[in-house]
Design a protein around this motif. Structure first.
Motif, short mmCIF file in Angstrom:
data_model
loop_
_atom_site.label_atom_id
_atom_site.label_comp_id
_atom_site.label_asym_id
_atom_site.label_seq_id
_atom_site.Cartn_x
_atom_site.Cartn_y
_atom_site.Cartn_z
N SER A 83 -27.38 23.26 -45.10
CA SER A 83 -26.53 23.96 -44.13
C SER A 83 -26.04 23.03 -43.01
CB SER A 83 -27.31 25.12 -43.51
OG SER A 83 -26.64 25.59 -42.36
N PRO A 84 -24.71 22.93 -42.83
CA PRO A 84 -24.22 22.11 -41.71
C PRO A 84 -24.60 22.69 -40.36
CG PRO A 84 -22.40 23.33 -42.73
CD PRO A 84 -23.61 23.55 -43.60
N PHE A 85 -24.69 24.01 -40.28
CA PHE A 85 -25.01 24.64 -38.99
C PHE A 85 -26.48 24.38 -38.62
CE2 PHE A 85 -21.64 26.95 -41.12
CZ PHE A 85 -20.62 26.72 -40.21
N ALA A 86 -27.34 24.40 -39.64
CA ALA A 86 -28.74 24.07 -39.38
C ALA A 86 -28.86 22.60 -38.99
CB ALA A 86 -29.59 24.38 -40.61
N PRO A 110 -31.00 39.99 -38.51
CA PRO A 110 -30.33 40.98 -39.36
C PRO A 110 -29.21 40.38 -40.20
CG PRO A 110 -30.58 41.82 -37.13
CD PRO A 110 -31.01 40.37 -37.09
N LEU A 111 -28.65 39.25 -39.75
CA LEU A 111 -27.56 38.61 -40.50
C LEU A 111 -28.10 37.76 -41.64
CD1 LEU A 111 -25.49 37.47 -37.39
CD2 LEU A 111 -25.15 39.53 -38.78
N ALA A 112 -29.40 37.48 -41.61
CA ALA A 112 -30.07 36.66 -42.65
C ALA A 112 -29.35 35.33 -42.85
CB ALA A 112 -30.20 37.42 -43.97
N LYS A 113 -29.02 34.67 -41.76
CA LYS A 113 -28.36 33.36 -41.86
C LYS A 113 -29.26 32.28 -41.29
CE LYS A 113 -23.56 34.95 -41.47
NZ LYS A 113 -22.84 34.43 -42.63
N VAL A 114 -29.04 31.09 -41.81
CA VAL A 114 -29.63 29.91 -41.19
C VAL A 114 -28.53 29.18 -40.43
CG1 VAL A 114 -31.53 29.57 -42.78
CG2 VAL A 114 -29.31 28.59 -43.34
N PRO A 115 -28.89 28.59 -39.31
CA PRO A 115 -30.20 28.49 -38.70
C PRO A 115 -30.58 29.76 -37.93
CG PRO A 115 -28.58 27.43 -37.28
CD PRO A 115 -27.84 27.88 -38.51
N THR A 116 -31.90 30.00 -37.90
CA THR A 116 -32.47 31.01 -37.00
C THR A 116 -33.64 30.34 -36.27
OG1 THR A 116 -31.86 32.87 -38.41
CG2 THR A 116 -33.65 33.24 -36.86
N TRP A 175 -30.15 33.68 -33.13
CA TRP A 175 -29.25 33.32 -34.24
C TRP A 175 -27.98 32.71 -33.70
CZ3 TRP A 175 -31.65 38.19 -34.05
CH2 TRP A 175 -31.02 39.12 -33.23
N GLU A 176 -27.18 32.17 -34.60
CA GLU A 176 -25.89 31.53 -34.31
C GLU A 176 -26.15 30.14 -33.72
OE1 GLU A 176 -23.00 32.94 -35.30
OE2 GLU A 176 -21.98 31.13 -34.71
N SER A 177 -25.70 29.12 -34.45
CA SER A 177 -26.06 27.75 -34.07
C SER A 177 -25.65 27.38 -32.65
CB SER A 177 -25.46 26.75 -35.08
OG SER A 177 -24.06 26.89 -35.15
N ASP A 203 -34.24 29.97 -48.32
CA ASP A 203 -32.96 30.25 -48.97
C ASP A 203 -32.43 31.54 -48.35
OD1 ASP A 203 -30.82 30.97 -50.50
OD2 ASP A 203 -31.81 30.66 -52.43
N PRO A 204 -31.37 31.45 -47.54
CA PRO A 204 -30.91 32.66 -46.83
C PRO A 204 -30.40 33.74 -47.78
CG PRO A 204 -29.31 30.88 -46.59
CD PRO A 204 -30.52 30.29 -47.26
N TRP A 205 -30.08 33.35 -49.00
CA TRP A 205 -29.52 34.32 -49.94
C TRP A 205 -30.60 35.16 -50.61
CZ3 TRP A 205 -24.39 34.78 -49.66
CH2 TRP A 205 -23.69 33.73 -49.07
N SER A 206 -31.84 34.70 -50.58
CA SER A 206 -32.85 35.44 -51.37
C SER A 206 -34.15 35.72 -50.62
CB SER A 206 -33.18 34.64 -52.64
OG SER A 206 -33.72 33.38 -52.28
N1 LIG Z 1 -21.73 30.91 -37.45
C1 LIG Z 1 -23.05 30.71 -38.01
C2 LIG Z 1 -22.89 30.32 -39.47
C3 LIG Z 1 -24.24 30.21 -40.18
C4 LIG Z 1 -24.04 30.26 -41.69
O1 LIG Z 1 -23.00 30.69 -42.20
N2 LIG Z 1 -25.08 29.86 -42.42
C5 LIG Z 1 -25.02 29.94 -43.87
C6 LIG Z 1 -25.58 28.68 -44.49
S1 LIG Z 1 -24.54 27.30 -44.12
C7 LIG Z 1 -25.85 31.13 -44.32
O2 LIG Z 1 -26.94 31.32 -43.82
N3 LIG Z 1 -25.32 31.92 -45.25
C8 LIG Z 1 -25.99 33.07 -45.75
C9 LIG Z 1 -25.16 34.31 -45.65
O3 LIG Z 1 -23.99 34.22 -45.22
O4 LIG Z 1 -25.64 35.39 -45.98
C10 LIG Z 1 -23.80 29.64 -37.20
O5 LIG Z 1 -23.13 28.81 -36.57
O6 LIG Z 1 -25.04 29.67 -37.17
#
Ligand SMILES: N[C@@H](CCC(=O)N[C@@H](CS)C(=O)NCC(=O)O)C(=O)O
Length: 204
Positions: A9-12, A46-52, A62-64, A34-37
């Motif tokens: 992940s570039p944001f992580a 709640p958004l299940a995204k990395v980075p957290t 959340w949100e880089s 793995d944010p997808w699983s």
């Molecule tokens: N705007 C967010 C973007 C984070 C993002 O999109 N992360 C991706 C990995 S690069 C992710 O976790 N995707 C999983 C999903 O969208 O469910 C940030 O800056 O943290």
């Protein structure tokens, strides 16, 4: 503190580079996910995204861009994310542009791997146009040797393009940007956070 992250992940990576620059890298316990699983991530975010980021008291961030602000606040640093004035808007604007292009690059990479019937050629062209126009804008903008969150985001975007093999000839068409990145790559924060070898099978 814990940083839930994915090495692709570039944001992580942006958050990890910032943590190094702030002298906080040693205080971050990295948790690869793995944010997808991985359902644990959604319990935190709640958004299940990395980075957290999970602060020592248990609060999840959340949100880089917000995570970097919190880290800078923890150590009282005002250089990465300047607190006020034109320097702040320049840094945040550069960050927003580079992050937008990183988002387009991530979607381009994922969508290119879908079958022809499952992807939109119009959207692929739109992602490519966003990345190309961003590179052109960066080539003509005055990137400095300072390393605010704006420059960090640009370096991370370029590293992500290389990592995913997107826009292969960008160094030839954007020589100023290429020269800037090669100077920046001497920084320990970038060297310590390189993306790993691509896991093409997962496509993430
Ligand atoms: N705007 C967010 C973007 C984070 C993002 O999109 N992360 C991706 C990995 S690069 C992710 O976790 N995707 C999983 C999903 O969208 O469910 C940030 O800056 O943290």
């Amino acid at each position: 503190m814990e940083l839930w992250y994915a090495p692709t992940s570039p944001f992580a990576r942006k958050v990890r580079v910032a943590a190094h620059e702030l002298g906080l890298a040693e205080r971050l316990r990295l948790i690869e996910v793995d944010p997808w699983s991985d359902a644990r991530l959604r319990d935190l975010n709640p958004l299940a995204k990395v980075p957290t980021l999970v602060l020592d008291g248990g609060e999840a961030v959340w949100e880089s861009s917000l995570i970097v602000e919190r880290l800078a606040d923890i150590c009282g640093d005002r250089a990465l994310a300047p607190p006020a004035g034109p320097a702040r808007w320049e840094a945040l604007s550069l960050q927003a542009l580079a992050d937008g292009a990183s988002t387009a690059a991530g979607r381009l990479y994922a969508d290119e791997r879908r079958g022809p019937g499952q992807r939109s050629e119009a959207m692929l062209a739109r992602f490519r146009a966003a990345i190309d126009a961003t590179l052109r804008r960066l080539e003509t903008s005055e990137l400095t040797e300072r390393f605010t969150i704006g420059e960090i985001s640009v370096a991370v975007l370029l590293g992500y393009l290389d990592f995913r093999g997107l826009c292969g000839g960008w160094r030839e068409t954007h020589p100023g940007l290429a020269a800037w990145l090669s100077r920046m790559r001497a920084r320990e924060s970038l060297a310590a956070t390189e993306h790993p070898a691509t896991d093409v099978a997962k496509g993430r």
